[in-house]
Enzyme design. Structure first.
Site, short mmCIF file in Angstrom:
data_model
loop_
_atom_site.label_atom_id
_atom_site.label_comp_id
_atom_site.label_asym_id
_atom_site.label_seq_id
_atom_site.Cartn_x
_atom_site.Cartn_y
_atom_site.Cartn_z
N SER A 1 0.83 -1.21 0.00
CA SER A 1 0.00 0.00 0.00
C SER A 1 0.86 1.25 0.00
O SER A 1 0.55 2.23 -0.66
CB SER A 1 -0.87 0.07 1.25
N HIS B 1 -1.05 -2.76 -7.32
CA HIS B 1 -1.76 -2.44 -6.08
C HIS B 1 -3.27 -2.53 -6.29
O HIS B 1 -3.86 -1.70 -6.95
CB HIS B 1 -1.34 -1.05 -5.58
N GLU C 1 -3.44 0.01 -9.30
CA GLU C 1 -2.34 0.93 -9.57
C GLU C 1 -1.14 0.09 -10.02
O GLU C 1 -0.71 -0.82 -9.30
CB GLU C 1 -1.99 1.73 -8.30
N ASN D 1 -3.77 5.98 -1.85
CA ASN D 1 -3.52 6.06 -0.41
C ASN D 1 -2.87 7.38 0.01
O ASN D 1 -3.00 7.81 1.14
CB ASN D 1 -2.66 4.88 0.05
N1 CAA Z 1 -15.89 -9.96 -2.24
C1 CAA Z 1 -16.61 -10.06 -3.37
N2 CAA Z 1 -17.70 -9.30 -3.63
C2 CAA Z 1 -18.06 -8.41 -2.68
C3 CAA Z 1 -17.36 -8.25 -1.48
C4 CAA Z 1 -16.24 -9.08 -1.27
N3 CAA Z 1 -15.50 -9.00 -0.16
N4 CAA Z 1 -17.98 -7.28 -0.76
C5 CAA Z 1 -19.02 -6.86 -1.47
N5 CAA Z 1 -19.07 -7.54 -2.65
C6 CAA Z 1 -20.02 -7.36 -3.74
C7 CAA Z 1 -21.39 -7.85 -3.35
O1 CAA Z 1 -21.53 -9.24 -3.65
C8 CAA Z 1 -22.27 -6.99 -4.23
O2 CAA Z 1 -22.27 -7.51 -5.55
P1 CAA Z 1 -23.60 -7.43 -6.46
O3 CAA Z 1 -23.89 -5.97 -6.61
O4 CAA Z 1 -23.17 -8.09 -7.75
O5 CAA Z 1 -24.64 -8.16 -5.69
C9 CAA Z 1 -21.54 -5.65 -4.31
O6 CAA Z 1 -20.18 -5.94 -3.98
C10 CAA Z 1 -22.09 -4.66 -3.35
O7 CAA Z 1 -22.01 -5.24 -2.04
P2 CAA Z 1 -23.12 -5.07 -0.92
O8 CAA Z 1 -24.46 -4.80 -1.53
O9 CAA Z 1 -23.00 -6.19 0.05
O10 CAA Z 1 -22.64 -3.81 -0.10
P3 CAA Z 1 -22.42 -2.34 -0.53
O11 CAA Z 1 -23.29 -1.92 -1.65
O12 CAA Z 1 -22.49 -1.61 0.77
O13 CAA Z 1 -20.90 -2.32 -1.09
C11 CAA Z 1 -18.55 -2.12 -0.84
C12 CAA Z 1 -19.83 -2.78 -0.32
C13 CAA Z 1 -18.31 -2.58 -2.27
C14 CAA Z 1 -17.44 -2.56 0.06
C15 CAA Z 1 -18.78 -0.56 -0.82
O14 CAA Z 1 -19.19 -0.14 0.46
C16 CAA Z 1 -17.54 0.22 -1.20
O15 CAA Z 1 -17.22 0.38 -2.37
N6 CAA Z 1 -16.83 0.75 -0.17
C17 CAA Z 1 -15.58 1.48 -0.38
C18 CAA Z 1 -14.45 0.50 -0.49
C19 CAA Z 1 -13.14 1.18 -0.70
O16 CAA Z 1 -13.00 2.39 -0.74
N7 CAA Z 1 -12.11 0.35 -0.85
C20 CAA Z 1 -10.76 0.82 -1.00
C21 CAA Z 1 -10.09 0.79 0.33
S1 CAA Z 1 -8.43 1.39 0.25
C22 CAA Z 1 -7.55 0.04 -0.20
O17 CAA Z 1 -8.00 -1.05 -0.35
C23 CAA Z 1 -6.13 0.31 -0.46
C24 CAA Z 1 -5.17 -0.08 0.58
O18 CAA Z 1 -4.02 -0.24 0.19
C25 CAA Z 1 -5.52 -0.19 1.99
#
Ligand code: CAA
Length: 298
Positions: free
Chosen positions: A119, A140, A152, A190
């Site tokens: 990250s 990434h 990325e 990030n």
């Molecule tokens: N694995 C696979 N699919 C997943 C999943 C997982 N862990 N979590 C959610 N999904 C899928 C669901 O199955 C659903 O798919 P469908 O639409 O096809 O049914 C879809 O994603 C939406 O999920 P939910 O309806 O359960 O929940 P939601 O609408 O609240 O979405 C989320 C959940 C996708 C996590 C959304 O809240 C989101 O985009 N959050 C922001 C996430 C983000 O910013 N991530 C980046 C973090 S920073 C990082 O990762 C970098 C680092 O280096 C730390």
């Protein structure tokens, strides 16, 4: 450079997610559990997620079986010897990653692409321990890897243009939208997202709003899918603190230093969703603000 088999080192949330994405696009995957213990739990966790997709009618049972059938789980690092691309997703510790890159160079062909999913650590620092440096880069992914479109592609100091092009193409093949980024701490996302979460924590410390009101404001006022506290809990507070620490080490500006509340929560083992408590208490349905944060954190 043709990629057929992908090696994934580390079977935590990110490693498993990346393995799933690669196998879903038809690549053979060797998934290596990097920490002691057997790989059965990792496989069961992957299958659990896929089963949910099948139950919800999002995936055919036959596709799930084919996907799982393309992933070989193992604890033997040497199993990646014939892979064309290796993506490591082990602990965010530079020395541990450097040691891994040294071992991978000894195991793999000189043209195997060696990538890190770090990250905020320096890809160039990992490249520096390698003899064949032009094949080292960063890939990434974002959590959850099967959902988030971005990868990325990190261009480190001596990564060749051909390798960047191959990785860019690979990301498109696995249905991701790659962005090429130079190797600077935190890359693009990030570097922007970490200070954003730290600022939200400082806002909480100043009493500007509550955890819930700040989250609500960013969801409905800026159309973010999660507010900054939900996001920090989702990423893991230990990870957020480590990202802040690495960016602070680079820029030495107090704006990037982990705020007191974050450090305290990590010290107490409240790491967010994965431990059941962070800024929110996930034992409650729906989750409520962690009651310990209703008074100032000392
Ligand atoms: N694995 C696979 N699919 C997943 C999943 C997982 N862990 N979590 C959610 N999904 C899928 C669901 O199955 C659903 O798919 P469908 O639409 O096809 O049914 C879809 O994603 C939406 O999920 P939910 O309806 O359960 O929940 P939601 O609408 O609240 O979405 C989320 C959940 C996708 C996590 C959304 O809240 C989101 O985009 N959050 C922001 C996430 C983000 O910013 N991530 C980046 C973090 S920073 C990082 O990762 C970098 C680092 O280096 C730390």
């Amino acid at each position: 450079m043709e990629i057929r088999t992908v090696g994934i080192i580390g079977t935590g949330t990110m490693g498993l997610g990346i393995a799933q994405v690669c196998a879903q696009s038809g690549f053979n995957v060797i998934a290596v559990k990097a920490t002691p213990g057997s790989w059965e739990k990792a496989k069961a966790s992957l299958e659990g997620g896929l089963n949910k997709s099948v139950e919800r009618g999002k995936m055919a049972a036959a596709d799930r079986d084919a996907l799982v059938g393309r992933i070989t789980f193992t604890t033997d690092e040497r199993a990646v010897a014939d892979c064309d691309l290796i993506i490591e997703s082990i602990i965010e510790d530079l020395q541990t990653k450097k040691d891994l890159f040294r071992r991978l160079e000894a195991i793999c062909r000189p043209d195997t692409l060696l990538c890190t999913n770090t990250s905020t650590l320096s890809v160039t620092a990992m490249m520096a321990v390698c003899k064949h440096r032009s094949r080292v880069a960063g890939l990434h992914f974002f959590n959850p890897a099967p959902v988030m479109k971005l990868v990325e592609v990190i261009h480190a100091f001596e990564t060749s243009e051909e390798v960047i092009e191959t990785l860019d193409q690979f990301c498109k093949t696995i249905s991701k939208g790659p962005v090429i980024v130079q190797d600077t701490t935190g890359f693009i996302v990030n570097r922007l997202l970490t200070p954003y979460m730290l600022n939200a924590i400082r806002m909480l410390e100043r009493g500007t709003g509550t955890i819930e009101s700040i989250d609500q404001a960013m969801k409905t006022g800026a159309a973010h899918p999660m507010g900054p506290f939900e996001l920090a809990d989702y990423i893991g507070l230990d990870v957020v603190e480590a990202m802040a620490h690495n960016i602070f080490e680079d820029v030495r500006h107090e704006h990037h230093a982990p705020p007191h509340t974050l450090t305290r929560l990590v010290q107490l083992g409240y790491l967010g969703r994965k431990t059941g408590k962070g800024f929110y208490d996930y034992a409650q349905k729906p989750p409520v603000q962690n009651p310990q944060l209703l008074r100032p954190v000392t």
